[in-house]
Motif scaffolding. Sequence first.
Motif, mmCIF file in Angstrom:
data_model
loop_
_atom_site.group_PDB
_atom_site.id
_atom_site.type_symbol
_atom_site.label_atom_id
_atom_site.label_comp_id
_atom_site.label_asym_id
_atom_site.label_seq_id
_atom_site.Cartn_x
_atom_site.Cartn_y
_atom_site.Cartn_z
ATOM 1 N N SER A 23 0.312 -1.330 -0.157
ATOM 2 C CA SER A 23 0.046 0.074 -0.056
ATOM 3 C C SER A 23 0.917 1.230 0.345
ATOM 4 C CB SER A 23 -0.931 0.477 1.440
ATOM 5 O OG SER A 23 -1.993 -1.142 1.014
ATOM 6 N N TRP A 24 0.024 1.845 -0.143
ATOM 7 C CA TRP A 24 0.995 3.846 -0.740
ATOM 8 C C TRP A 24 0.055 4.616 0.289
ATOM 9 C CZ3 TRP A 24 6.089 4.043 -2.648
ATOM 10 C CH2 TRP A 24 6.860 3.382 -3.190
ATOM 11 N N ARG A 25 0.617 5.625 0.067
ATOM 12 C CA ARG A 25 0.106 7.035 0.466
ATOM 13 C C ARG A 25 0.521 8.255 -0.183
ATOM 14 N NH1 ARG A 25 2.118 10.104 4.343
ATOM 15 N NH2 ARG A 25 2.916 9.287 6.088
ATOM 16 N N THR A 26 0.363 9.282 -0.675
ATOM 17 C CA THR A 26 0.834 10.886 -0.344
ATOM 18 C C THR A 26 1.659 10.785 0.495
ATOM 19 O OG1 THR A 26 -0.918 12.110 0.038
ATOM 20 C CG2 THR A 26 -0.445 12.129 -2.364
ATOM 21 N N PHE A 27 3.308 12.074 -0.124
ATOM 22 C CA PHE A 27 3.741 11.844 1.343
ATOM 23 C C PHE A 27 2.829 13.257 2.018
ATOM 24 C CE2 PHE A 27 7.365 15.204 2.430
ATOM 25 C CZ PHE A 27 8.052 14.521 2.847
ATOM 26 N N GLN A 28 3.132 12.974 3.390
ATOM 27 C CA GLN A 28 1.895 14.139 4.074
ATOM 28 C C GLN A 28 2.882 14.823 5.625
ATOM 29 O OE1 GLN A 28 -1.619 15.239 3.134
ATOM 30 N NE2 GLN A 28 -0.120 16.249 4.159
ATOM 31 N N PRO A 29 3.695 15.221 5.503
ATOM 32 C CA PRO A 29 4.352 15.965 6.689
ATOM 33 C C PRO A 29 2.960 17.153 7.255
ATOM 34 C CG PRO A 29 5.284 16.828 4.492
ATOM 35 C CD PRO A 29 4.438 16.084 4.118
ATOM 36 N N SER A 30 3.203 16.866 8.740
ATOM 37 C CA SER A 30 2.550 17.968 9.150
ATOM 38 C C SER A 30 3.059 19.663 8.590
ATOM 39 C CB SER A 30 2.932 18.359 10.695
ATOM 40 O OG SER A 30 3.904 18.543 11.189
ATOM 41 N N GLN A 31 3.641 19.752 8.166
ATOM 42 C CA GLN A 31 3.774 20.963 7.290
ATOM 43 C C GLN A 31 3.057 21.848 5.812
ATOM 44 O OE1 GLN A 31 6.525 19.307 8.257
ATOM 45 N NE2 GLN A 31 7.596 20.184 10.504
ATOM 46 N N ILE A 32 2.339 20.525 5.813
ATOM 47 C CA ILE A 32 2.066 21.046 4.131
ATOM 48 C C ILE A 32 0.477 20.563 4.447
ATOM 49 C CG2 ILE A 32 1.662 19.945 1.685
ATOM 50 C CD1 ILE A 32 4.675 18.762 1.482
ATOM 51 N N PRO A 33 -0.560 21.405 4.359
ATOM 52 C CA PRO A 33 -1.359 21.400 4.461
ATOM 53 C C PRO A 33 -2.498 20.507 3.157
ATOM 54 C CG PRO A 33 -1.525 23.342 3.393
ATOM 55 C CD PRO A 33 0.362 22.579 3.719
ATOM 56 N N LEU A 45 -8.729 13.094 -10.822
ATOM 57 C CA LEU A 45 -7.850 12.415 -9.191
ATOM 58 C C LEU A 45 -8.252 10.783 -9.705
ATOM 59 C CD1 LEU A 45 -5.360 13.002 -7.134
ATOM 60 C CD2 LEU A 45 -7.339 13.531 -5.293
ATOM 61 N N ALA A 46 -9.385 10.682 -9.357
ATOM 62 C CA ALA A 46 -9.507 8.829 -9.166
ATOM 63 C C ALA A 46 -9.300 8.306 -10.314
ATOM 64 C CB ALA A 46 -11.134 8.905 -8.553
ATOM 65 N N ASP A 47 -9.244 8.867 -11.266
ATOM 66 C CA ASP A 47 -8.985 8.155 -12.132
ATOM 67 C C ASP A 47 -7.050 7.862 -12.763
ATOM 68 O OD1 ASP A 47 -11.682 7.675 -13.179
ATOM 69 O OD2 ASP A 47 -11.216 9.863 -15.521
ATOM 70 N N LEU A 48 -6.786 9.107 -12.189
ATOM 71 C CA LEU A 48 -5.309 9.010 -11.378
ATOM 72 C C LEU A 48 -4.447 8.072 -10.733
ATOM 73 C CD1 LEU A 48 -2.434 10.495 -12.749
ATOM 74 C CD2 LEU A 48 -3.128 12.288 -10.448
ATOM 75 N N ALA A 49 -5.010 7.991 -9.608
ATOM 76 C CA ALA A 49 -5.298 7.098 -8.313
ATOM 77 C C ALA A 49 -5.404 5.566 -9.309
ATOM 78 C CB ALA A 49 -5.782 7.593 -7.573
ATOM 79 N N ARG A 50 -6.610 5.556 -9.743
ATOM 80 C CA ARG A 50 -6.558 4.101 -10.186
ATOM 81 C C ARG A 50 -5.965 3.875 -11.613
ATOM 82 N NH1 ARG A 50 -11.684 5.468 -11.298
ATOM 83 N NH2 ARG A 50 -12.140 4.435 -9.382
ATOM 84 N N ARG A 51 -5.083 4.679 -12.292
ATOM 85 C CA ARG A 51 -4.045 4.004 -13.225
ATOM 86 C C ARG A 51 -2.405 3.669 -12.337
ATOM 87 N NH1 ARG A 51 -4.284 8.216 -18.190
ATOM 88 N NH2 ARG A 51 -2.172 6.389 -19.045
ATOM 89 N N LEU A 52 -2.790 4.582 -11.391
ATOM 90 C CA LEU A 52 -1.468 3.903 -10.798
ATOM 91 C C LEU A 52 -1.147 2.926 -9.588
ATOM 92 C CD1 LEU A 52 -1.066 7.834 -9.048
ATOM 93 C CD2 LEU A 52 0.492 6.365 -10.893
ATOM 94 N N SER A 62 -3.559 -1.256 -2.559
ATOM 95 C CA SER A 62 -4.311 0.220 -2.455
ATOM 96 C C SER A 62 -3.392 1.500 -2.147
ATOM 97 C CB SER A 62 -4.657 0.151 -0.732
ATOM 98 O OG SER A 62 -3.942 0.432 -0.212
ATOM 99 N N LEU A 63 -3.696 2.635 -3.129
ATOM 100 C CA LEU A 63 -3.104 3.908 -2.682
ATOM 101 C C LEU A 63 -4.115 4.854 -1.968
ATOM 102 C CD1 LEU A 63 -0.968 6.383 -3.616
ATOM 103 C CD2 LEU A 63 -2.057 6.458 -5.477
ATOM 104 N N SER A 64 -3.726 5.861 -1.275
ATOM 105 C CA SER A 64 -4.397 6.666 -0.489
ATOM 106 C C SER A 64 -3.787 8.133 -1.326
ATOM 107 C CB SER A 64 -3.812 6.715 1.368
ATOM 108 O OG SER A 64 -4.712 5.303 1.237
ATOM 109 N N ILE A 65 -5.063 9.111 -1.302
ATOM 110 C CA ILE A 65 -4.438 10.490 -1.973
ATOM 111 C C ILE A 65 -5.018 11.664 -0.693
ATOM 112 C CG2 ILE A 65 -4.437 12.130 -3.196
ATOM 113 C CD1 ILE A 65 -3.627 9.703 -4.093
ATOM 114 N N THR A 66 -4.302 11.621 0.460
ATOM 115 C CA THR A 66 -4.633 12.457 1.728
ATOM 116 C C THR A 66 -4.844 13.498 1.513
ATOM 117 O OG1 THR A 66 -2.402 12.582 2.201
ATOM 118 C CG2 THR A 66 -3.416 10.316 2.850
#
Length: 297
Positions: A23-33, A45-52, A62-66
């Motif tokens: 499983s993967w997710r977008t990089f999400q440090p606390s400094q990035i809103p 976005l859903a189609d882009l994530a689906r292709r990835l 699974s891939l989570s875009i946060t």
Amino acid sequence: MIIGKQGSATVATLVLVPLDNLSWRTFQPSQIPLGAWVAEAHLALADLARRLVRGPLGFCLSLSITQVDPLFAPRGEDHADSRSSNYVETGWIDLDGNFEQYWSVRGKNLRQNVRKQKSKLVTEGRTVEMRSLTDPSHLAQAVERYGALESAGWKGQQGTAIHRDNAQGKFYRRLLEDAARRGEAVVYEYLFDGQVVASNLCLQRKGTLVVLKTTYDESIDYYSPAVLLRYDELASLYHGKSVRRLEYYGRMMDWHTKWTGNKRQLYHLTLYRWPLLKPLAEWRRRRTVSPTAAHDH
């Protein structure tokens, strides 16, 4: 980092980190809103994530875009292989009309507080000034002053304040200096008798100003220095005309509602390789948060 291209043109870039081997997710440090991704507006976005999920990420379940902003990626309905969930509500201000019109419809308590504090400062003979710093050579010291204020307050006690020598302080200094060289950074400071008592670290681009961080001298909270800074900052933005939208991007707090009635829901989006994984993931999620499961664990 994943870079998507159409022909020779780059149309999407995502910075991803693995959650586990599958499983993967977008990089999400606390400094990035928001999640660390950008894409051309015509790419859903859903189609882009689906292709990835079914392509360059290999055998990915699974891939989570946060922390997705619906302003840039409208939230659609869930499908058999997708699930969206609420993150936080965030507020913004559209700088329509003029400042006097904006201020006249704010709440009575807010307007009275600003008037009271400004009158008190005049009566006491205090010299009050707001300044905006945009020159790259000025921002290192501005971040240092910000860190000194924040370190003296409750964040300093909790060990979460930025400071010129810690990683966060160095991050914000580099971020603002780099942005300032492109004309995209500004630090607003509020001063009593030449001493900084409140500060906002901001980025700006194409008519939008984003307030990244705000702090104030908590020892003089009775003067409401952060409120006075927001008041003068907004008055300046309205009169300057170059900024048409102010974004807060943090969780909407009670104080935000005094300055704006606008809010929207940020969300997370998860795509699954196969539809059957979605109910399995939801079952595991419910089991994880259930009191019985927690006790058994």
